[in-house]
Design an enzyme around this catalytic site. Structure first.
Site, PDB file in Angstrom:
ATOM      1  CG  ASP A  98     142.755 -22.079  26.844  1.00  0.00           C
ATOM      2  OD1 ASP A  98     142.009 -21.610  27.722  1.00  0.00           O
ATOM      3  OD2 ASP A  98     143.891 -21.630  26.609  1.00  0.00           O
ATOM      4  CD  GLU A 124     143.869 -15.489  27.302  1.00  0.00           C
ATOM      5  OE1 GLU A 124     143.318 -15.802  26.245  1.00  0.00           O
ATOM      6  OE2 GLU A 124     143.567 -16.007  28.389  1.00  0.00           O
TER       7      GLU A 124
END
Length: 801
Positions: free
Chosen positions: A315, A511
């Site tokens: 990521d 997020e």
């Protein structure tokens, strides 16, 4: 999933649910024994890949293992740095245009691909994006409900069709890889990514993993490539991203291996056996060890016991969080089993250091060759190793009527009815309807994060001309049934009405920006007063709640006659109208079939231990009964969990505050010292931005030597006056803005007493920050909070009211 693996996993889940003795050491045998389909690694393809690897230089091999973002690399740079993959992050668009069309995306992908074919072995790049609820980077695409809403639908066939549509539209813009599906099983809904999880039920997540993978990729068959309207899927984030302590994004999942397997790992065997081509490592940790550096999980479990034959991708600079690593130097992550590092802006340094580590043996050549082989397997399945490579680009596939119909169906099936006293729903034909609330005509609120931009805060109805806001869709349906409808977001209208539909909920986030201290919904737009006023006028009130998670809203449910959990439905507001509004025959086109994918809280505490309603609850028109008053005690001290002295921290607006912008100001998230930890603002014309919320008392802060502190960067100096205000006291900070070094992060500190002297009422501060500037001003703000300076600066000049 294979029967033996399924049975073993079910036993693990049953064990994990009860009291457990201390577990022995880690054991891969606890995980299901599964494997990628034989078609993934057929002999002919493997021989072809072996021949390619034999021809590749070490630089080319290392290049395959590095992924850069389009904002930090140009096609021309691939001549020197032969990278294997390019991504477009949440705030990146072709040629700097976040709202570029499909043809522009295809052109950009083509330029990178052509450049990559002119280097060394001529292996084309992989191009990936986050298509998390449709091709959500692309205006005009089909935008589906976020995963939490799809979980409420509980329909694997629908999920597979959504995968088919998403793949067709992604590939239609030239893209061949999506970082989806998310297989998280969120346990603490304070987590800002909860809406990316389908459900708290691991079995549903497993069914959806299979369905969405099959929809995106189609079935794998030996020796054949994915069709041109299919893309590579990515199961993510391996593993337990939804199990972190206190729901902290990128936090630590402190739990035993049996629970890890049974609760958080259940979706991965289903995806692997269906042929998912990629798995993404999680930012999070398991018992203190970051997944990006966990050899046991990535190599022993995922690639070993579970037989995954595809590539493991990182990521966003996740490797840089490992001990002893930086974003530009991390042999540990590759040795742990990561094949492709996502190094958006750190790619050049990471390439150089990884090449050095491979040359000196820190990263064994066998590990390099294994990583490259896995990457090339994916490219082979996508037809990228063919001559010429398979072309994926057909803008005509974007936003077709058939695709939009699937999204509309998904919206309708995602809605969960929680209250319908007096059978106020469906809205009768001929009714006079007032449609109001902050979300009534707001495409950003109904679509949520990951829509056009990462945070989704600036999404407009114009971005999706083939979609409709909820309010406009309801109004059209009411009128089509012979009724009258008025949209007034603030409720101010003299038009007569029988029923009011109030659309409200969370503002968009993505997020860690969505992490919250508790599950209380804080009514920053006067929703309770709005509903009370409507009831005082004699109107029946239908509340449509937009959120990325179940929240404590019992006072609002009590105040409403009907209450609908609509989640984040996306661009097709007609799906809401299909359920809420009856046609001329008095029947609604659809009944409520959605059921709660997560438990609904009885109060604001999290994790939820005694829910108001369990997973699977939901009413229909046939089953609705009268709901009595619900307890309204939040169970937590809301004042204590709200931040009265921090308004923006590392780019995140803190609860319960809300950021508002005049239409002349644009905003985007940018990186300063971490991923998107600041917000950049540009003034196309004179205007103001403000942070507001429920009033707090700051008088004691003023007497205690506190200052309003801005961590800021002036990107474009002002050509006119700049003012800073708090609670009605306004100061001229033009000199400070002009004195700041352009492009350099600095600190502006303003004594709270200065605002008081300028007329601010610090006993009741509802707007602790308001900044107004002229056309052409450019500012980046990282943090806005109260702090005690070592040395208090003098007051700026006050601006007369």
């Amino acid at each position: 999933m294979r029967k033996a693996a399924w049975a073993a996993t079910m036993m693990l889940l049953a064990t994990a649910a009860g009291a457990q003795p201390a577990e022995p050491a880690q054991d891969p045998q606890r995980w299901p024994a599964t494997a990628s389909p034989p078609a993934f690694i057929d002999a002919a393809s493997e021989a072809r890949i072996s021949a390619l690897i034999a021809r590749m230089s070490l630089r080319e091999k290392i290049g395959q293992m590095i992924q850069a973002d389009i904002t930090a690399i140009s096609p021309a740079q691939l001549k020197r740095y032969p990278l294997g993959s390019i991504l477009a992050g949440g705030n990146g668009g072709p040629y700097g245009n976040e709202r570029a069309d499909a043809a522009s995306w295809a052109r950009l992908v083509g330029e990178f691909r052509t450049a990559s074919q002119k280097t060394g072995a001529g292996i084309p790049i992989l191009f990936g994006v986050d298509a998390v609820h449709g091709h959500s980077n692309l205006p005009g695409a089909t935008i589906f409900p976020h995963n939490i809403g799809l979980g409420a639908a509980n329909d694997p066939d629908l999920i597979q069709r959504i995968g088919v549509v998403t793949a067709a539209e992604l590939s239609g813009s030239g893209i061949d890889w999506t970082f989806a599906p998310t297989l998280a099983v969120p346990q603490d809904l304070r987590w800002g990514r909860s809406y990316e999880g389908f459900s708290a039920d691991p079995a549903l997540v497993a069914r959806y993993a299979r369905a969405l993978t099959l929809g995106l990729q189609g079935p794998l068959s030996g020796g054949t490539i994915l069709p041109a309207d299919k893309v590579a899927a990515t199961a993510k984030h391996f593993v337990a991203d939804g199990g972190t302590l206190d729901g902290k994004d990128q936090g630590d999942a402190a739990l035993g291996e049996a629970e890890l397997v049974a609760r958080h790992g259940l979706g991965y065997p289903a995806a692997i056996e269906t042929g998912v081509l990629a798995v993404m490592a999680s930012f999070s940790s398991w018992n203190g060890v970051k997944a990006h550096g966990n050899r046991y999980l990535l190599t022993d479990v995922l690639k070993g016991r579970m037989g995954f034959a595809g590539l493991v991708v990182g990521d966003w600079n996740g490797h840089g969080q490992l001990p002893g690593c930086t974003p530009t130097d991390c042999p540990l992550t590759f040795n742990a089993g990561l094949d492709l590092a996502m190094a958006p802006d750190s790619w050049k340094g990471l390439f150089d250091s990884t090449l050095r580590h491979a040359r000196n043996g820190t990263i064994p050549m066998a590990r390099v060759d294994d990583a490259v082989r896995r990457i090339l397997r994916v490219k082979a399945r996508l037809g990228l190793l063919d001559a010429p490579p398979l072309l994926r680009a057909d803008p005509a596939r974007i936003g077709t009527p058939a695709h939009l119909a699937v999204a509309r169906e998904a919206v309708a099936k995602s809605l969960v009815l929680l209250k319908n006293n007096g059978a106020v729903l469906p809205i009768r034909p001929g009714a006079r309807v007032l449609i109001t609330g902050p979300g009534a005509d707001d495409m950003a609120m109904q679509s949520g994060g990951w829509t056009v931009t990462w945070q989704g805060t600036d999404t407009k109805a114009a971005d999706f001309p083939k979609g409709q806001t909820i309010g406009r869709a309801l109004a059209d349906a009411v009128r089509a049934a012979g009724g009258e409808a008025v949209i007034a977001s603030d409720g101010r209208t003299a038009a007569p009405a029988d029923v009011a539909v109030v659309v409200f909920g969370e503002q968009p986030y993505a997020e860690f920006q969505g992490d919250v201290p508790d599950l209380a919904f804080r009514t920053l737009s006067g929703e309770m007063d709005l509903i009370a006023g409507l009831k005082a006028r004699g109107l029946k009130v239908v509340s449509v709640f937009l959120s990325g998670r179940p929240m404590f809203v019992s006072p609002l449910i009590n105040a409403s006659d009907a209450f609908v959990a609509a989640w984040l439905p996306g661009s097709q507001g007609e799906g809401v109208a299909d359920v809420l509004v009856a046609g001329r025959d008095g029947r609604s086109p659809r009944d409520f079939t959605g059921r709660l994918p997560f438990a609904w809280p009885a109060d604001a505490r999290s994790p939820i231990t005694a829910p108001l309603w369990p997973v699977g609850h939901g009413l229909s028109y046939a089953s609705a009964t009268t709901l009595g008053p619900l307890p309204e005690a939040p169970g937590v001290d809301l004042a204590a969990t709200a931040s009265e002295d921090a308004y923006l921290v590392r780019g995140k607006v803190m609860a319960p505050w809300r950021l508002g912008l005049d239409s002349a100001i644009t905003m985007k998230s940018v990186d300063i010292s971490a991923q998107e930890d600041a917000r950049q603002f540009r003034w196309a014309d004179a205007g103001a931005m403000a942070i507001d919320g429920p009033p707090v008392g700051l008088a004691r802060h003023a007497t205690g030597g506190f200052a309003l502190t801005l961590e800021w960067r002036v990107d474009a100096p002002p050509a006119g006056p700049v003012t800073l205000a708090m609670a009605g006291g306004t100061l001229d900070i033009t000199a400070a803005a002009r004195a700041a070094v352009p492009g350099q992060l600095g600190l502006l500190e303003v004594n709270l007493a200065c605002f008081a002297q300028a007329g601010a009422d610090l006993a009741k501060v509802g707007t602790p920050f308001r900044l107004a500037g002229p056309k052409g001003l450019g500012l980046t703000l990282r943090t806005i909070r109260l702090a005690q300076p070592a040395r208090m600066p003098p007051c700026p000049a006050a601006v007369a009211r």
